[in-house]
Each structure stands twice: as C-alpha cells, then as structure tokens.
Design a protein around this motif. Structure first.
Motif, mmCIF file in Angstrom:
data_model
loop_
_atom_site.group_PDB
_atom_site.id
_atom_site.type_symbol
_atom_site.label_atom_id
_atom_site.label_comp_id
_atom_site.label_asym_id
_atom_site.label_seq_id
_atom_site.Cartn_x
_atom_site.Cartn_y
_atom_site.Cartn_z
ATOM 1 N N GLN A 1 0.825 -1.205 0.000
ATOM 2 C CA GLN A 1 0.000 0.000 0.000
ATOM 3 C C GLN A 1 0.863 1.260 0.000
ATOM 4 O OE1 GLN A 1 -3.265 0.492 -0.359
ATOM 5 N NE2 GLN A 1 -2.877 2.696 -0.216
ATOM 6 N N GLU A 2 1.933 1.247 0.768
ATOM 7 C CA GLU A 2 2.828 2.402 0.799
ATOM 8 C C GLU A 2 3.507 2.616 -0.549
ATOM 9 O OE1 GLU A 2 5.390 1.361 3.966
ATOM 10 O OE2 GLU A 2 3.943 1.857 5.553
ATOM 11 N N ARG A 3 3.921 1.532 -1.183
ATOM 12 C CA ARG A 3 4.542 1.661 -2.501
ATOM 13 C C ARG A 3 3.538 2.173 -3.536
ATOM 14 N NH1 ARG A 3 8.890 -0.800 -5.094
ATOM 15 N NH2 ARG A 3 9.822 -0.692 -2.998
ATOM 16 N N TYR A 4 2.325 1.611 -3.506
ATOM 17 C CA TYR A 4 1.296 2.020 -4.461
ATOM 18 C C TYR A 4 0.947 3.499 -4.288
ATOM 19 C CZ TYR A 4 -3.252 2.094 -6.830
ATOM 20 O OH TYR A 4 -4.311 2.410 -7.647
ATOM 21 N N SER B 1 2.757 5.957 -2.656
ATOM 22 C CA SER B 1 3.887 6.863 -2.834
ATOM 23 C C SER B 1 4.262 7.045 -4.295
ATOM 24 C CB SER B 1 5.099 6.351 -2.045
ATOM 25 O OG SER B 1 5.528 5.086 -2.544
ATOM 26 N N MET B 2 4.011 6.044 -5.127
ATOM 27 C CA MET B 2 4.356 6.125 -6.548
ATOM 28 C C MET B 2 3.182 6.578 -7.405
ATOM 29 S SD MET B 2 7.451 5.472 -6.192
ATOM 30 C CE MET B 2 7.877 5.645 -7.918
ATOM 31 N N GLY B 3 2.082 7.003 -6.794
ATOM 32 C CA GLY B 3 0.960 7.546 -7.555
ATOM 33 C C GLY B 3 0.169 6.492 -8.306
ATOM 34 N N GLY B 4 -0.186 5.404 -7.645
ATOM 35 C CA GLY B 4 -0.887 4.318 -8.318
ATOM 36 C C GLY B 4 -2.240 4.726 -8.877
ATOM 37 N N ASN B 5 -3.010 5.524 -8.120
ATOM 38 C CA ASN B 5 -4.324 5.942 -8.611
ATOM 39 C C ASN B 5 -4.210 6.822 -9.855
ATOM 40 O OD1 ASN B 5 -5.722 4.590 -6.583
ATOM 41 N ND2 ASN B 5 -5.680 6.350 -5.207
ATOM 42 N N LYS C 1 6.911 2.026 -12.591
ATOM 43 C CA LYS C 1 6.967 2.935 -11.454
ATOM 44 C C LYS C 1 6.714 2.217 -10.131
ATOM 45 C CE LYS C 1 8.070 7.067 -12.745
ATOM 46 N NZ LYS C 1 9.228 7.773 -12.131
ATOM 47 N N MET C 2 5.922 1.152 -10.172
ATOM 48 C CA MET C 2 5.696 0.393 -8.943
ATOM 49 C C MET C 2 6.980 -0.290 -8.468
ATOM 50 S SD MET C 2 2.559 0.936 -8.119
ATOM 51 C CE MET C 2 2.761 2.575 -8.851
ATOM 52 N N TRP C 3 7.939 -0.453 -9.370
ATOM 53 C CA TRP C 3 9.240 -1.008 -9.011
ATOM 54 C C TRP C 3 10.265 0.100 -8.757
ATOM 55 C CZ3 TRP C 3 10.348 -6.309 -8.702
ATOM 56 C CH2 TRP C 3 9.313 -7.163 -9.111
ATOM 57 N N LYS C 4 9.799 1.353 -8.695
ATOM 58 C CA LYS C 4 10.664 2.517 -8.504
ATOM 59 C C LYS C 4 11.743 2.596 -9.581
ATOM 60 C CE LYS C 4 10.058 3.453 -3.577
ATOM 61 N NZ LYS C 4 10.743 3.689 -2.289
ATOM 62 N N ALA D 1 2.931 -3.750 -7.261
ATOM 63 C CA ALA D 1 3.487 -3.242 -6.002
ATOM 64 C C ALA D 1 3.702 -4.372 -5.002
ATOM 65 C CB ALA D 1 2.552 -2.183 -5.415
ATOM 66 N N TRP D 2 2.820 -5.361 -5.007
ATOM 67 C CA TRP D 2 2.988 -6.527 -4.129
ATOM 68 C C TRP D 2 4.255 -7.292 -4.501
ATOM 69 C CZ3 TRP D 2 3.594 -11.666 -3.486
ATOM 70 C CH2 TRP D 2 3.157 -12.241 -2.282
ATOM 71 N N ALA D 3 4.451 -7.509 -5.808
ATOM 72 C CA ALA D 3 5.635 -8.239 -6.251
ATOM 73 C C ALA D 3 6.911 -7.453 -5.990
ATOM 74 C CB ALA D 3 5.521 -8.565 -7.739
ATOM 75 N N ALA D 4 6.843 -6.129 -6.071
ATOM 76 C CA ALA D 4 8.038 -5.304 -5.907
ATOM 77 C C ALA D 4 8.451 -5.134 -4.460
ATOM 78 C CB ALA D 4 7.807 -3.930 -6.539
ATOM 79 N N THR D 5 7.564 -5.462 -3.515
ATOM 80 C CA THR D 5 7.874 -5.250 -2.094
ATOM 81 C C THR D 5 8.097 -6.555 -1.338
ATOM 82 O OG1 THR D 5 5.474 -5.098 -1.690
ATOM 83 C CG2 THR D 5 6.687 -3.039 -1.936
ATOM 84 N N THR D 6 8.278 -7.660 -2.030
ATOM 85 C CA THR D 6 8.663 -8.887 -1.342
ATOM 86 C C THR D 6 10.128 -8.777 -0.912
ATOM 87 O OG1 THR D 6 9.313 -9.960 -3.421
ATOM 88 C CG2 THR D 6 7.031 -10.250 -2.693
#
Length: 358
Positions: free
Chosen positions: A45-48, A50-54, A148-151, A300-305
């Motif tokens: 959720q923080e990654r989504y 902070s990176m402007g997911g919406n 972007k979800m992977w920064k 974002a879930w995959a990028a934050t494991t």
C-alpha cells in the motif's frame, strides 16, 4: 566483568543501532512487526500510494479507452470483408437485426452495417493507423505505470526496440483479454446450459452450480496467465519469478471478482433505455480503471517482497566535499587596540612618576 565491545544482537535494530529500550510504537506498527504478511500488505500500500498508483491507473484508463475505438473500427472492417464475400450471411445478419431490435434503432444499425461493408477498405486503413498509434501509446503508458511500482525510470533504451516490444505486447494483451473475458462471458451466458441440454446433461441436479464453478476456475486460470505476463514482463527490470507468480495469483482472483460484478452490471444496465445509452461507456471506463488498479497493486505486491527488495540497487550518494575555512574573530579593531595600549602606557608613566617622587 569485562566491558562489552560489540553490539548485543538481541537489542540491535535494522539500522545496526543497539537500543536499551524499545520505542513506544503504535498498534499498527506492533502488528506489522509481529505478522510478516500484514507488513507486506502495508509495504504494498505504501509503494502504491507513494508512486501515484491511482493517477497512473486513471491515465492508463484514458489511453485504453482512446485505443478501443480504432480497434473497433478494425473489427467492423474485418466484419465488412467477411460479409462482402458472403451475401447470404449478410442477409441473415440483417434479418437478425430486424427481428431483435424494433423501430428506428433497427434501421440505424442496418445502415451502419451497410456502410461498414461498402467502406471496409477506408475504415480498415484509418482504423489500422489510429489503432497502431493509440495502441502503442497505451502500451507505453501501461509499461510506465507498472515500472513505477518497481521505482524504476522507464524512460530510456532504443526507441525502435521499445516500440517493437510495445507492439508485440499490445497484440498479446488484446488476445489475452479476449480469452479472459470470453471465458467469463461463456460461463455467464446461456450457451453452457444449451450445450448441456444438447448432450443430455441438463437434467442432472446441481449441474448449473457445477458448470458455474468450473467456469470460474477456468476464468481464474485465464486471468492468471494474463496477470503473470503483465507483472513479469511489463516492467523494464529483472523481476523475481516467485514474487511475480504469487502476485499474479492475487491479481487473477481480484480480476475474476471484478468480472463477475461487471457481468451483473452490464446485464442490468442494458435492460433499460437510459442504461443502454450511457451504461456501456461508463461501465467500460470503470471496469478498465479497476483492472489497472488491480494490476498496479499486484506489481506493487511483487516489488515489495523480501526477494525483490534484495535486488534493489540503491543509488550511491555523491561524495561529500568538506571545505575548512579559517576565520579569526576579534572583539576590537586594530586602531582601538592601539589606543588602549597607548592609554595604558600613559597611565603607567604617571603612576611611576608619582611614586618615584615620594
């Protein structure tokens, strides 16, 4: 007892600092520290956020809708080529339109069909060019949002290679979406019941529930292939296979739930004139928006494991340059100092003469 010269591992935090007392953390932080799965959800959720997911989901939806109309033009052109070579099939389609739709709407649809057949060449040419232009823009923005979800900074690389990848990705995505939605449409329609009646299995108790469950399972499998490809190969980086596989499963289940609600929405929206006029475009936009939100959440879930975070190369800061300036601060200026010294000398001379005279 000898003094300890190394940090106590039991009291050392993630930054390597030994603490004698624990910080007064909140309830959510304590729950995150206790349960890794909840901490992963919060990291997602923080990654989504902070990176402007919406914002990226809304932008991708815009380009998706922009690409739908040229693609529909190509479909109409293809239908025109098929019907132009088969007059009997064209007459059957006209008759079906006349029997299914009453009044002026039937005449309007028939005119559109005739226009598509007569102008199939120009429609195909314009549709192909606009579909290529808008479709490549759609894929570029989709790849941008997922990266972007992977920064990552998705800008860069060879222009022609990137466009070729986007073209291949566009064709693959369209085929995958047709497969995923087709499975759900067949399962939710009456085709399955007609097929069961035709083969003599329609009278089995509970057969409708069984076929519905099978359709949902097949739909989830189709969704899984779509999301695994999007999560694994869309970002411009090396992605861990295990993390992407788990994220694709989460996205596939969410996508299937969304499709089931979408089928209910469209079936109810098309049953009245107002819904038939405005419902489809609004429903398509809302459906696409939530699809891309599910995709970006899965990314974002995959990028934050822990596996993915271990692969992150953090930018090394620029070396610090220390410049030492030597400054001398004095309370008085040189002229004032000289005057004070002179006054002191005069006073000393006067005292000496007085005491010497005695």
């Amino acid at each position: 007892m000898a003094a300890r010269t190394t940090a106590n591992p039991a009291r050392t935090d993630v930054h390597g600092i030994e603490r004698t007392n624990d910080d007064n953390v909140g309830a959510i932080a304590a729950f995150r520290a206790k349960h890794e799965w909840f901490d992963h959800i919060m990291r997602m959720q923080e990654r989504y956020s902070s990176m402007g997911g919406n914002q990226y989901s809304a932008g991708i939806t815009y380009f998706s809708v922009l690409s739908i109309f040229p693609i529909l033009m190509l479909l109409f052109a293809g239908l025109g080529f098929v019907l132009a070579g088969n007059p009997q099939l064209l007459d059957e389609v006209r008759q079906q339109i006349t029997e299914s739709v009453d009044g002026s709407i039937s005449e309007t649809l028939t005119e559109i069909l005739d226009t598509a057949v007569e102008q199939r060449g120009s429609v195909a040419g314009i549709g192909a060019l606009t579909a290529l232009w808008s479709g490549l823009g759609w894929m570029n923005n989709l790849r941008y949002g997922v990266s972007k979800m992977w920064k990552l900074n998705p800008v860069g690389g060879n222009f022609f290679v990137n466009k070729l990848r986007d073209l291949i990705g566009l064709i693959t995505l369209l085929l995958a979406l047709v497969l995923a939605f087709g499975v759900t449409a067949v399962g939710a329609s009456g085709l399955t019941a007609d097929l069961l009646d035709h083969i003599g299995l329609g009278d089995i108790p509970g057969i409708n529930y069984i076929t519905y469950a099978v359709a949902v399972i097949v739909g989830v499998l189709a969704n899984y292939m779509v999301f695994f490809w999007l999560v694994k190969f869309m970002p411009r980086t090396k992605t861990p296979l295990k993390s992407c596989a788990k994220a694709a499963l989460v996205g596939a289940i969410g996508f299937e739930i969304l499709k089931q609600f979408g089928s209910l929405f469209f079936s109810n929206a098309l049953s009245n004139p107002a819904g038939a006029t405005f419902g489809p475009i609004i429903g398509v936009m809302a459906l696409l928006y939530f699809i891309w939100r599910i995709l970006l959440y899965s990314s974002a879930w995959a990028a934050t494991t822990e596996e993915s975070l271990a692969l992150v190369d953090y930018d090394v800061p620029e070396p610090a340059v220390i410049r030492v300036r030597r400054e001398v601060h004095t309370g008085t200026s040189a002229s004032k100092t000289a005057a004070m010294l002179g006054a002191g000398a005069v006073a000393g001379g006067l005292l000496a003469s007085l005491f010497g005279g005695k």
